[in-house]
Motif scaffolding. Structure first.
Motif, PDB file in Angstrom:
ATOM      1  N   LEU A  58       0.238   9.760 -17.281  1.00  0.00           N
ATOM      2  CA  LEU A  58       0.247  10.403 -18.587  1.00  0.00           C
ATOM      3  C   LEU A  58       0.010  11.903 -18.493  1.00  0.00           C
ATOM      4  O   LEU A  58       0.380  12.653 -19.394  1.00  0.00           O
ATOM      5  N   MET A  59      -0.611  12.367 -17.400  1.00  0.00           N
ATOM      6  CA  MET A  59      -0.749  13.800 -17.190  1.00  0.00           C
ATOM      7  C   MET A  59       0.632  14.440 -17.115  1.00  0.00           C
ATOM      8  O   MET A  59       0.873  15.512 -17.667  1.00  0.00           O
ATOM      9  N   GLY A  60       1.547  13.764 -16.414  1.00  0.00           N
ATOM     10  CA  GLY A  60       2.909  14.275 -16.356  1.00  0.00           C
ATOM     11  C   GLY A  60       3.517  14.382 -17.746  1.00  0.00           C
ATOM     12  O   GLY A  60       4.139  15.388 -18.099  1.00  0.00           O
ATOM     13  N   PHE A  61       3.318  13.350 -18.571  1.00  0.00           N
ATOM     14  CA  PHE A  61       3.872  13.357 -19.929  1.00  0.00           C
ATOM     15  C   PHE A  61       3.272  14.484 -20.759  1.00  0.00           C
ATOM     16  O   PHE A  61       3.971  15.162 -21.516  1.00  0.00           O
ATOM     17  N   GLY A  62       1.968  14.690 -20.597  1.00  0.00           N
ATOM     18  CA  GLY A  62       1.294  15.735 -21.374  1.00  0.00           C
ATOM     19  C   GLY A  62       1.657  17.138 -20.935  1.00  0.00           C
ATOM     20  O   GLY A  62       1.717  18.056 -21.747  1.00  0.00           O
ATOM     21  N   CYS A  63       1.900  17.321 -19.624  1.00  0.00           N
ATOM     22  CA  CYS A  63       2.196  18.657 -19.100  1.00  0.00           C
ATOM     23  C   CYS A  63       3.669  19.035 -19.229  1.00  0.00           C
ATOM     24  O   CYS A  63       4.034  20.174 -18.954  1.00  0.00           O
ATOM     25  N   GLY A  64       4.500  18.074 -19.602  1.00  0.00           N
ATOM     26  CA  GLY A  64       5.930  18.331 -19.659  1.00  0.00           C
ATOM     27  C   GLY A  64       6.298  19.514 -20.534  1.00  0.00           C
ATOM     28  O   GLY A  64       7.127  20.355 -20.163  1.00  0.00           O
ATOM     29  N   GLY A  65       5.666  19.588 -21.711  1.00  0.00           N
ATOM     30  CA  GLY A  65       5.970  20.685 -22.615  1.00  0.00           C
ATOM     31  C   GLY A  65       5.579  22.031 -22.050  1.00  0.00           C
ATOM     32  O   GLY A  65       6.309  23.023 -22.201  1.00  0.00           O
ATOM     33  N   PHE A  66       4.433  22.086 -21.371  1.00  0.00           N
ATOM     34  CA  PHE A  66       3.973  23.358 -20.806  1.00  0.00           C
ATOM     35  C   PHE A  66       4.867  23.801 -19.657  1.00  0.00           C
ATOM     36  O   PHE A  66       5.232  24.966 -19.553  1.00  0.00           O
ATOM     37  N   PRO A 116      -7.198   1.381 -12.991  1.00  0.00           N
ATOM     38  CA  PRO A 116      -6.199   1.540 -14.050  1.00  0.00           C
ATOM     39  C   PRO A 116      -6.302   2.872 -14.780  1.00  0.00           C
ATOM     40  O   PRO A 116      -5.280   3.490 -15.115  1.00  0.00           O
ATOM     41  N   GLY A 117      -7.517   3.344 -15.028  1.00  0.00           N
ATOM     42  CA  GLY A 117      -7.679   4.612 -15.729  1.00  0.00           C
ATOM     43  C   GLY A 117      -7.108   5.772 -14.940  1.00  0.00           C
ATOM     44  O   GLY A 117      -6.436   6.657 -15.487  1.00  0.00           O
ATOM     45  N   MET A 118      -7.349   5.797 -13.634  1.00  0.00           N
ATOM     46  CA  MET A 118      -6.812   6.857 -12.790  1.00  0.00           C
ATOM     47  C   MET A 118      -5.288   6.840 -12.803  1.00  0.00           C
ATOM     48  O   MET A 118      -4.646   7.874 -12.980  1.00  0.00           O
ATOM     49  N   ALA A 119      -4.695   5.659 -12.607  1.00  0.00           N
ATOM     50  CA  ALA A 119      -3.234   5.551 -12.571  1.00  0.00           C
ATOM     51  C   ALA A 119      -2.615   5.965 -13.901  1.00  0.00           C
ATOM     52  O   ALA A 119      -1.630   6.712 -13.943  1.00  0.00           O
ATOM     53  N   GLN A 120      -3.199   5.494 -14.992  1.00  0.00           N
ATOM     54  CA  GLN A 120      -2.688   5.856 -16.313  1.00  0.00           C
ATOM     55  C   GLN A 120      -2.861   7.352 -16.563  1.00  0.00           C
ATOM     56  O   GLN A 120      -1.978   8.010 -17.134  1.00  0.00           O
ATOM     57  N   GLN A 168       0.818  -1.215   0.000  1.00  0.00           N
ATOM     58  CA  GLN A 168       0.000   0.000   0.000  1.00  0.00           C
ATOM     59  C   GLN A 168       0.849   1.262   0.000  1.00  0.00           C
ATOM     60  O   GLN A 168       0.450   2.286  -0.571  1.00  0.00           O
ATOM     61  N   LEU A 169       2.023   1.227   0.626  1.00  0.00           N
ATOM     62  CA  LEU A 169       2.907   2.390   0.644  1.00  0.00           C
ATOM     63  C   LEU A 169       3.663   2.537  -0.676  1.00  0.00           C
ATOM     64  O   LEU A 169       3.942   3.651  -1.110  1.00  0.00           O
ATOM     65  N   ARG A 170       4.001   1.414  -1.298  1.00  0.00           N
ATOM     66  CA  ARG A 170       4.767   1.484  -2.540  1.00  0.00           C
ATOM     67  C   ARG A 170       3.909   1.968  -3.711  1.00  0.00           C
ATOM     68  O   ARG A 170       4.428   2.608  -4.633  1.00  0.00           O
ATOM     69  N   ARG A 171       2.629   1.688  -3.693  1.00  0.00           N
ATOM     70  CA  ARG A 171       1.759   2.091  -4.807  1.00  0.00           C
ATOM     71  C   ARG A 171       1.851   3.582  -5.126  1.00  0.00           C
ATOM     72  O   ARG A 171       2.138   3.959  -6.266  1.00  0.00           O
ATOM     73  N   PRO A 172       1.614   4.488  -4.163  1.00  0.00           N
ATOM     74  CA  PRO A 172       1.729   5.911  -4.490  1.00  0.00           C
ATOM     75  C   PRO A 172       3.145   6.330  -4.854  1.00  0.00           C
ATOM     76  O   PRO A 172       3.342   7.239  -5.671  1.00  0.00           O
ATOM     77  N   LEU A 173       4.154   5.656  -4.279  1.00  0.00           N
ATOM     78  CA  LEU A 173       5.535   5.990  -4.606  1.00  0.00           C
ATOM     79  C   LEU A 173       5.832   5.679  -6.069  1.00  0.00           C
ATOM     80  O   LEU A 173       6.452   6.478  -6.785  1.00  0.00           O
ATOM     81  N   VAL A 174       5.385   4.515  -6.526  1.00  0.00           N
ATOM     82  CA  VAL A 174       5.567   4.135  -7.930  1.00  0.00           C
ATOM     83  C   VAL A 174       4.840   5.118  -8.838  1.00  0.00           C
ATOM     84  O   VAL A 174       5.380   5.563  -9.869  1.00  0.00           O
ATOM     85  N   LEU A 175       3.625   5.496  -8.472  1.00  0.00           N
ATOM     86  CA  LEU A 175       2.830   6.408  -9.297  1.00  0.00           C
ATOM     87  C   LEU A 175       3.482   7.784  -9.400  1.00  0.00           C
ATOM     88  O   LEU A 175       3.608   8.348 -10.499  1.00  0.00           O
ATOM     89  N   VAL A 176       3.918   8.331  -8.273  1.00  0.00           N
ATOM     90  CA  VAL A 176       4.532   9.666  -8.269  1.00  0.00           C
ATOM     91  C   VAL A 176       5.853   9.654  -9.030  1.00  0.00           C
ATOM     92  O   VAL A 176       6.135  10.558  -9.837  1.00  0.00           O
TER      93      VAL A 176
END
Length: 425
Positions: free
Chosen positions: A141-149, A133-137, A4-12
């Motif tokens: 992917l929000m990070g990937f999309g916001c990178g340019g901005f 899965p949709g939330m995690a993805q 449970q602790l590793r899940r948010p760490l992997v996501l962030v």
């Protein structure tokens, strides 16, 4: 560390890494000093972007095979090496071969590295969130999309202070170091962790309008026999052509309305921030609504975005263009999340990296038609308006495909229920 602790760490960790690598979508800002120094035209710039997307896709195919063989960490290290070599090589561009050199190092080598890393991080993050899965993805992917901005204005400021060659070398070193550090955190669940995570997953994964495809693990051959694959591919091609077309033209859109360099980077950056918002909201919508209604809404935005851009040019309005870039980005970003979501829910987690890499080849055609084609056509016609109208037609085509995909989801539910392959939520 507990599961449970590793899940948010992997996501962030995954989201932050993809935030950095999302700079690939701000290529017109990243390569702006080279365009000025070597006097490249718009079609030359969009060619670089088109080739970078093609190489990115090839990188995804490579990492899909690496992950299938269990080489996740070596794959990330390979991606780090390619990023470092690509940016250092790009910094050496000069003279008559400057465009060719940039195509080779930025358009091929560094983009190949980004693709390798991307297609390891997304399936790995998804594996830790079978319940959402949709939330995690969407978050990743929000990070990937916001990178340019986020990074586009930073790069513009750095170029005003330092030599562009030094900035590119520093960027390559930073990216390579970030990938290697992330490799220490982002890894697939162990057998024990996988068993704990399996208890979080719903009895069946909601694919589209209640379809439950996630409880089967289809290989590549089975996926290629599925009608849903071709409809998803067409949907992503049309939506991707719009998003990559606008990104390919890049800051030339606000510059055509008299914006200065910093303002142009800010305005076109709203495509990227919209993409980030779209990925997060799209993931949540896919989880909650299923693919049918969510993807139909995405397709509508695929029409509204370029239509608003046309209006901004005709009315010579930078504020309207900013809003139009945001809308375009939201639709494109949300559509991008449908790729890993449908891949996972329709054809399963076990082969996700390999299957998603094949689905992602749509971006080769989308980048050629959308990015390079837009640049070439606008150079020939001397106007962006006809190009944007062509994008509106592609948006309309994506609406039609989304309707077919929704109908197909309902048919699959009925078929699978009759054969006892799944249950309907």
């Amino acid at each position: 560390m507990s599961t449970q602790l590793r899940r948010p760490l992997v996501l962030v960790a995954g989201a932050l890494l993809l935030l950095l690598l999302g700079l690939i979508y701000a290529y017109s800002v990243l390569l702006a000093p080279l365009k000025v120094a070597f006097d490249w035209d718009v079609s030359g710039m969009t060619l670089i972007f088109a080739l970078s997307i093609i190489s990115f896709t090839v990188g995804c195919l490579v990492s899909g095979e690496l992950e299938r063989r269990g080489f996740d960490r070596p794959g990330l290290l390979l991606g780090a090496a390619l990023l470092l070599a690509g940016f250092i090589g790009t910094s050496s561009a000069g003279g008559a071969t400057s465009l060719l050199s940039t195509v080779a190092f930025y358009g091929v080598v560094s983009s190949l590295g980004i693709g390798v890393v991307y297609n390891i991080v997304i399936p790995t993050v998804t594996a830790w969130f079978p319940d959402r899965p949709g939330m995690a993805q969407g978050v990743a992917l929000m990070g990937f999309g916001c990178g340019g901005f986020v990074l586009g204005p930073v790069m513009t400021q750095l170029y005003s202070m330092l030599d562009w060659r030094l900035v590119l070398v520093g960027t390559g070193v930073l990216f390579a170091a970030a990938v290697m550090l992330t490799a220490l955190v982002v890894r697939p669940p162990t057998a024990r962790e996988g068993a704990a995570l399996s208890g979080l997953a719903p009895d069946s994964d909601r694919g589209g309008d209640g379809s439950a495809g996630g409880n089967r693990d289809a290989g590549l051959a089975e996926m290629l026999r599925d009608r849903s694959f071709y409809l998803l591919y067409a949907f992503l091609f049309f939506m991707g052509s719009v998003g990559m077309g606008v990104t390919g033209i890049g800051r030339e859109l606000p510059l055509s309305l008299g914006a200065d360099d910093m303002t142009a980077a800010f305005v076109i950056g709203f495509v990227n921030i919209g993409s980030g918002i779209g990925r997060l909201c799209g993931g949540a919508a896919l989880d909650r609504l299923g693919r049918g209604p969510a993807m139909f809404a995405m397709a509508v935005l695929g029409v509204a975005g370029p239509l608003s851009l046309v209006a901004s040019l005709l009315l010579t309005s930078l504020p309207l263009q900013t809003v139009a870039c945001l809308v375009t980005g939201i639709g494109w970003g949300a559509a991008v999340v449908s790729m890993p979501f449908v891949t996972r829910t329709e054809w399963g987690q076990s082969n996700m990296a390999e299957n998603m890499a094949v689905v992602n080849t749509y971006s080769i055609f989308g980048s050629v038609v959308g990015s390079w084609g837009s640049g070439l056509l606008s150079t020939m016609l001397g106007s962006f308006v006809p190009v944007l109208f062509a994008m509106c037609i592609m948006g309309l085509a994506s609406v039609f495909v989304a309707v077919m995909l929704r109908a197909g989801a309902a048919t699959n539910v009925s078929s699978r229920t009759r054969t006892g392959r799944t249950t309907v939520e």
